[in-house]
Design an enzyme around this catalytic site. Structure first.
Site, PDB file in Angstrom:
ATOM      1  NE  ARG A 262      -3.677  -2.376   2.336  1.00  0.00           N
ATOM      2  CZ  ARG A 262      -4.616  -2.660   3.238  1.00  0.00           C
ATOM      3  NH1 ARG A 262      -4.878  -1.793   4.197  1.00  0.00           N
ATOM      4  NH2 ARG A 262      -5.284  -3.796   3.176  1.00  0.00           N
ATOM      5  NE  ARG A 277      -1.279   4.888   9.160  1.00  0.00           N
ATOM      6  CZ  ARG A 277      -2.571   4.546   9.113  1.00  0.00           C
ATOM      7  NH1 ARG A 277      -3.096   4.135   7.975  1.00  0.00           N
ATOM      8  NH2 ARG A 277      -3.325   4.613  10.190  1.00  0.00           N
ATOM      9  CD  GLU A 349      -8.558  -1.811  10.708  1.00  0.00           C
ATOM     10  OE1 GLU A 349      -8.561  -2.621   9.769  1.00  0.00           O
ATOM     11  OE2 GLU A 349      -8.545  -0.568  10.558  1.00  0.00           O
ATOM     12  CB  SER A 352     -11.455  -4.332   8.654  1.00  0.00           C
ATOM     13  OG  SER A 352     -12.593  -3.581   8.333  1.00  0.00           O
ATOM     14  NE  ARG A 391      -2.002  -2.057  11.763  1.00  0.00           N
ATOM     15  CZ  ARG A 391      -2.741  -0.965  11.712  1.00  0.00           C
ATOM     16  NH1 ARG A 391      -3.890  -0.913  12.365  1.00  0.00           N
ATOM     17  NH2 ARG A 391      -2.353   0.097  11.013  1.00  0.00           N
TER      18      ARG A 391
END
Length: 427
Positions: A262, A277, A349, A352, A391
């Site tokens: 990403r 991130r 988070e 999801s 994570r």
């Protein structure tokens, strides 16, 4: 993608749904554009019909030796042949403009999704486990990893730039163990089929899962026009692209452990330290392909599968129902699982899970044959993280930190660690 026929019949419902998402009304403009397209389609069809009819009339006139009428009709046919390509080109232009506009409209939120503007309006569904009760101070994962000597941000920056991480030795093995544990849990206990998909995909695949055209800047593109996958949702969901499935074979459940890529466009200044991130990270993805009737129950099931991973790791987390203003573009309803990170003293988070209805099915032209009337319907799709491996590593480091700076390995990961029970400082 939404159906223009549905929009024409439900203009007020579309605008109300967009309002819930905090977006401006679009129905009137879309209907006007569709009317222009329909008008030019009708004009082109009328011209083609008249050309065909006039061609037949020419033959009749010539058979009757009416050369004056025949010549007049030939002039008319010639004029139509000259004008028709322009009408057909206008039809293609308006169709492309309408399809592009439709492709940029977000999905319709489910009725039970709470209204809200942003993450502050999300609603707690439930809380699982308890925060660790230590006597020693909490620390952030990058402090723990660097002090142990197994996490290298400076070296990664030299090789690739910012937002990359090098894991070494015991931490590299721990992350590998996390991914293998998640895959084994989902395949052996939760009934998902493991897939090793391509990490580069074509435009059509990324369009099918709705990253294109709206979110192109969030992706990395290769020099030959392919896209690096932002998540395994893209190749896994597109496994049924342009397929017609039998309803009795549904649901299909797929899982994959892949790197994800990403660009993190728009995230400058956010989570610049550590692994939260990154441009590249590993994630176990869950994808389900269902019929319309099963999608809601499948959503709850997928959430339980993702939560089970964190329960078995002994991590404290809360599950949130996202509000309309915080949901993803293609989602009808989304649950976020937020794991507790003691070093940050907050929840972040880690998974999801979304149900998308037939939004992606339409974009992929993926359908199933209804067992009752044998008619074709678009499949419903779901996707979720099962979970983000990096994570999860962060959560283990911060929640299993010992007073001496070592990290105890959760029991469920011990079979994957080759006898190692603690992450200790590099020698």
């Amino acid at each position: 993608m939404l159906d223009i026929k549905w929009i024409r019949d439900n203009a007020a419902a579309l605008d109300a749904a967009l309002s819930r998402r905090g977006a401006d009304p679009l129905a009137a403009g879309l209907i006007t554009l569709d009317e222009k397209r329909r008008a030019i389609v009708q004009k082109a069809q009328d011209m083609q019909s008249r050309r065909n009819a006039a061609s037949k009339e020419i033959g009749i006139a010539m058979g009757q030796k009416n050369s004056e009428l025949a010549e007049k009709l030939k002039v008319e046919v010639a004029a139509i042949k000259t004008e028709l390509p322009a009408a057909e080109e206008e039809e293609r232009r308006l169709t492309a403009e309408l399809n592009d506009a439709l492709s940029r409209i977000p999905n319709i939120p489910a009725r039970d999704v709470p209204d809200g503007k942003d993450e502050h309006d999300n609603v707690v569904k439930h809380v699982t486990g308890e925060k660790p009760g230590w006597s020693h101070a909490a620390r952030e994962h990058y402090e723990i990893g660097e002090e142990l000597g197994w996490m290298d941000f400076e070296g990664a920056a030299k090789i690739a730039g910012a937002r990359f991480t090098i894991l070494k030795g015991q931490l590299a093995r721990l992350e590998r163990a996390l991914g293998q544990f998640m895959l084994d849990t989902h395949t052996q206990e939760h009934g998902y089929l493991e897939v090793q998909p391509p990490l580069m995909v074509r435009d059509e695949a990324v369009f099918g899962t709705a990253q294109l055209p709206k979110f192109a800047e969030d992706l990395f593109r290769t020099t030959d026009g392919r896209w690096l996958i932002p998540t395994a949702e893209v190749p896994l969901t597109n496994l049924v692209r342009e397929e017609i499935l039998e309803q009795d074979k549904l649901p299909l459940r797929f899982t994959a452990l892949t790197p994800c890529f990403r660009s993190e466009a728009g995230s400058a200044g956010r989570d610049t330290r550590g692994m939260l991130r990154q441009h590249q990270f590993n994630k176990v993805e869950l994808v389900s392909i269902t019929d319309a009737e099963s999608a809601t129950a499948e959503h709850e099931r997928m959430l339980e599968c993702a939560e089970n991973v964190l329960k078995r790791l002994g991590l404290h987390f809360r599950t949130m129902t996202l509000c309309t203003g915080d949901m993803g573009f293609g989602s009808q309803k989304t649950y976020d699982i937020e794991v507790w990170l003691p070093g940050q003293n907050t929840y972040r988070e880690i998974s999801s899970c979304s149900v998308c209805g037939d939004f992606q099915g339409r974009r992929m032209n993926a359908r199933y044959r209804d067992r009752t009337d044998k008619g074709l319907k678009f499949v419903h799709t779901l996707n979720g993280s099962g979970t983000a491996v990096g994570r999860a590593l962060i959560a283990v480091l911060e929640n299993y930190l010992d007073e001496d700076g070592s990290v105890t390995i959760p029991d469920v990961l011990l079979p994957y660690m080759g006898g190692l029970k603690k992450i200790e400082k590099a020698g």
